[in-house]
Structures are given as C-alpha cells and as structure tokens.
Design a protein around this motif. Structure first.
Motif, PDB file in Angstrom:
ATOM      1  N   TRP A  13       0.802  -1.226   0.000  1.00 14.02           N
ATOM      2  CA  TRP A  13       0.000   0.000   0.000  1.00 14.02           C
ATOM      3  C   TRP A  13       0.836   1.278   0.000  1.00 14.02           C
ATOM      4  O   TRP A  13       0.280   2.370  -0.088  1.00 14.02           O
ATOM      5  CB  TRP A  13      -0.927   0.006   1.213  1.00 14.02           C
ATOM      6  CG  TRP A  13      -2.085  -0.923   1.074  1.00 14.02           C
ATOM      7  CD1 TRP A  13      -2.106  -2.258   1.350  1.00 14.02           C
ATOM      8  CD2 TRP A  13      -3.406  -0.608   0.622  1.00 14.02           C
ATOM      9  NE1 TRP A  13      -3.352  -2.781   1.098  1.00 14.02           N
ATOM     10  CE2 TRP A  13      -4.171  -1.788   0.659  1.00 14.02           C
ATOM     11  CE3 TRP A  13      -4.016   0.583   0.197  1.00 14.02           C
ATOM     12  CZ2 TRP A  13      -5.503  -1.839   0.292  1.00 14.02           C
ATOM     13  CZ3 TRP A  13      -5.354   0.538  -0.163  1.00 14.02           C
ATOM     14  CH2 TRP A  13      -6.076  -0.668  -0.129  1.00 14.02           C
ATOM     15  N   HIS A  65       0.203   3.825  -2.757  1.00 16.96           N
ATOM     16  CA  HIS A  65      -1.190   4.121  -3.082  1.00 16.96           C
ATOM     17  C   HIS A  65      -1.867   4.830  -1.919  1.00 16.96           C
ATOM     18  O   HIS A  65      -1.802   4.374  -0.780  1.00 16.96           O
ATOM     19  CB  HIS A  65      -1.959   2.824  -3.383  1.00 16.96           C
ATOM     20  CG  HIS A  65      -1.349   1.996  -4.451  1.00 16.96           C
ATOM     21  ND1 HIS A  65      -1.547   2.238  -5.797  1.00 16.96           N
ATOM     22  CD2 HIS A  65      -0.523   0.918  -4.388  1.00 16.96           C
ATOM     23  CE1 HIS A  65      -0.883   1.337  -6.507  1.00 16.96           C
ATOM     24  NE2 HIS A  65      -0.260   0.534  -5.672  1.00 16.96           N
ATOM     25  N   VAL A 124      -7.742   4.544  -4.673  1.00 17.85           N
ATOM     26  CA  VAL A 124      -8.001   3.178  -5.141  1.00 17.85           C
ATOM     27  C   VAL A 124      -9.200   2.522  -4.465  1.00 17.85           C
ATOM     28  O   VAL A 124      -9.627   1.450  -4.893  1.00 17.85           O
ATOM     29  CB  VAL A 124      -6.759   2.274  -4.948  1.00 17.85           C
ATOM     30  CG1 VAL A 124      -5.621   2.710  -5.859  1.00 17.85           C
ATOM     31  CG2 VAL A 124      -6.315   2.259  -3.498  1.00 17.85           C
ATOM     32  N   PHE A 179      -4.779  -1.617  -9.862  1.00 15.89           N
ATOM     33  CA  PHE A 179      -4.420  -1.827  -8.462  1.00 15.89           C
ATOM     34  C   PHE A 179      -4.970  -3.162  -7.953  1.00 15.89           C
ATOM     35  O   PHE A 179      -4.239  -3.958  -7.338  1.00 15.89           O
ATOM     36  CB  PHE A 179      -4.974  -0.686  -7.609  1.00 15.89           C
ATOM     37  CG  PHE A 179      -4.865  -0.925  -6.130  1.00 15.89           C
ATOM     38  CD1 PHE A 179      -3.684  -0.673  -5.451  1.00 15.89           C
ATOM     39  CD2 PHE A 179      -5.949  -1.430  -5.412  1.00 15.89           C
ATOM     40  CE1 PHE A 179      -3.577  -0.910  -4.082  1.00 15.89           C
ATOM     41  CE2 PHE A 179      -5.849  -1.668  -4.044  1.00 15.89           C
ATOM     42  CZ  PHE A 179      -4.667  -1.403  -3.389  1.00 15.89           C
TER      43      PHE A 179
END
Length: 237
Positions: free
Chosen positions: A32, A35, A40, A56
């Motif tokens: 993670w 992101h 996402v 993703f």
C-alpha cells in the motif's frame, strides 16, 4: 440425541492475513505504500480513473493468489469438528476458504469476484487474476471489483449482526476494531458469551463482560485458543 454444538463466531481482520504475507492498508510500507486509499478504494476514484483502480486490484489479486493460509486459518477450520463455526471477516482474500472453513461471511467484499456497475446484484466469480476495462456484465455495463469501498454501504452488516446475536463464544483475531460499522458488531454479542481477543496490541474498545485478551500473533494465539476450546468441549462431554 446429543446436544447441538456450541456456536463459535469468529471476527477476523487484516492481522490474520498479514501473517500470510498480505500487507494491510494501515501498514507503513508494503503493497500500500505507493497508493493513497482514496485513489483506489472509493467511488470517486472509480469515476476519475477506473483503469488505475482496476490495475491496483489486479496487482493485489495476484498477491493474494501467491499467499497461503497460515496456522491460524487452519486452526479455525479444525474447530469445525467440535463447534458450529461462523467466520465474519473484514478481509477480501479467500484464505479462510482455502484453509477449508465452510461458513465465511465477507463484510467488505471478495477480491476474486466482480459485479455489475448497473445492477449490484449481478456478481461474478473471476476466472483469472485480471479484471479489465471493457469486461462487462450480461447487461453490457462495465464490471467493477466486488469490494466495499469507503463510503459505501456494508450490505452484509445485518446478516453479520444476526450471527453475533447467536454466538455462544466469540473470537476476535487480527482486527484493530477501528473500522466502522464493522467495529460496532461486538455490541450484538450476548453478555454471557465468553469473548476472546487475539492480537499483539489490545484494541481500544468499550468494557465488555466475560472478555479475555490474548496478546499474541494470530498464527500462535489462534491454535493455542483452539486447543483450549477443544479441551473444554471434550470435558463437557
């Protein structure tokens, strides 16, 4: 006729999957780290950049495929020989199912399923790791990950609350109990039911009757508690 087996309700969170190598969005680093959650895991992200969102989840899906159930998953499966076991999980992976657990309720969706953007009742099992832009449902609309994004309704909440009300014993494993509304499910458990929390860190929560805290990683704490519960059940018979 013998008495019915006691109903053991398990509430599992990201901590149990982390020990199989799946990083959580609350971790610093890991999958993670590149992101932001709102990029996402939200409807706004899906509207703005659906291809990036699909990419993703395709990457995450491949990670889940490489992961394997750990001793905590296996111990929960083995408890089915002695108890009626219902698992309510915040996790979207399929590690409980791959370990052999037969009654798993996914609160936040399932990574290996997709659903219609026109009719959310149309849900499909994915045949491979990738969900692509242009993959459509039978109505012709784009498929999206079958994941509950932030701000979306947890449609399985009422079913989960019903299971909690039926619990003779509750086991909470690997959950910070910080994500609402899932965190509120514990209030539905009968006061007299023994409650066990297995986690390296004790989550903040309201005082509850018959609550025991086991400070341990899931892969050690769950098999330990499983042995104790099996021994108790054997003594009862």
């Amino acid at each position: 006729m013998g008495s019915r087996p006691k109903h053991l309700v398990v509430f599992s969170g990201a901590g149990i999957s982390a020990e199989s190598g799946l990083s959580t969005f609350r971790d610093f680093g890991g999958f993670w780290q590149h992101h932001r959650i709102d990029e996402v895991a939200s409807l706004e992200a899906w509207r703005k950049q659906p291809r990036e969102v699909l990419k993703f989840y395709n990457e995450w899906r491949k990670q889940v495929m490489q992961a394997q159930p750990n001793p905590a998953h296996i111990a929960l499966k083995n408890l089915e020989r002695h108890y009626q076991v219902s698992i309510i999980t915040q996790n979207v992976d399929d590690l409980h199912e791959r370990a052999g657990s037969s009654n798993v309720l996914h609160l936040h969706g399932e990574i290996f399923k997709a659903r219609s953007t026109r009719n959310p009742e149309l849900v499909y099992h994915l045949q491979g790791p990738d969900l692509k832009w242009g993959d459509t449902c039978e109505l012709g609309s784009q498929l999206r990950p079958h994941i509950v994004w932030f701000g979306e309704e947890v449609t399985q909440f009422n079913q989960a609350a019903h299971l909690m009300r039926q619990a003779d014993i509750l086991m909470v494993v690997g959950s910070s109990l910080a994500v609402y509304p899932a965190s509120s499910l514990l209030q539905y458990v009968p006061e007299h039911a023994p409650k066990y929390i297995i986690d390296p860190r004790q989550p903040r929560m309201a005082r509850m009757q018959n609550l025991s805290f086991i400070q341990s990683m899931a892969s050690k704490g769950v098999p330990q508690l499983a042995r104790e519960l099996i021994a108790l059940e054997s003594l009862a018979h």
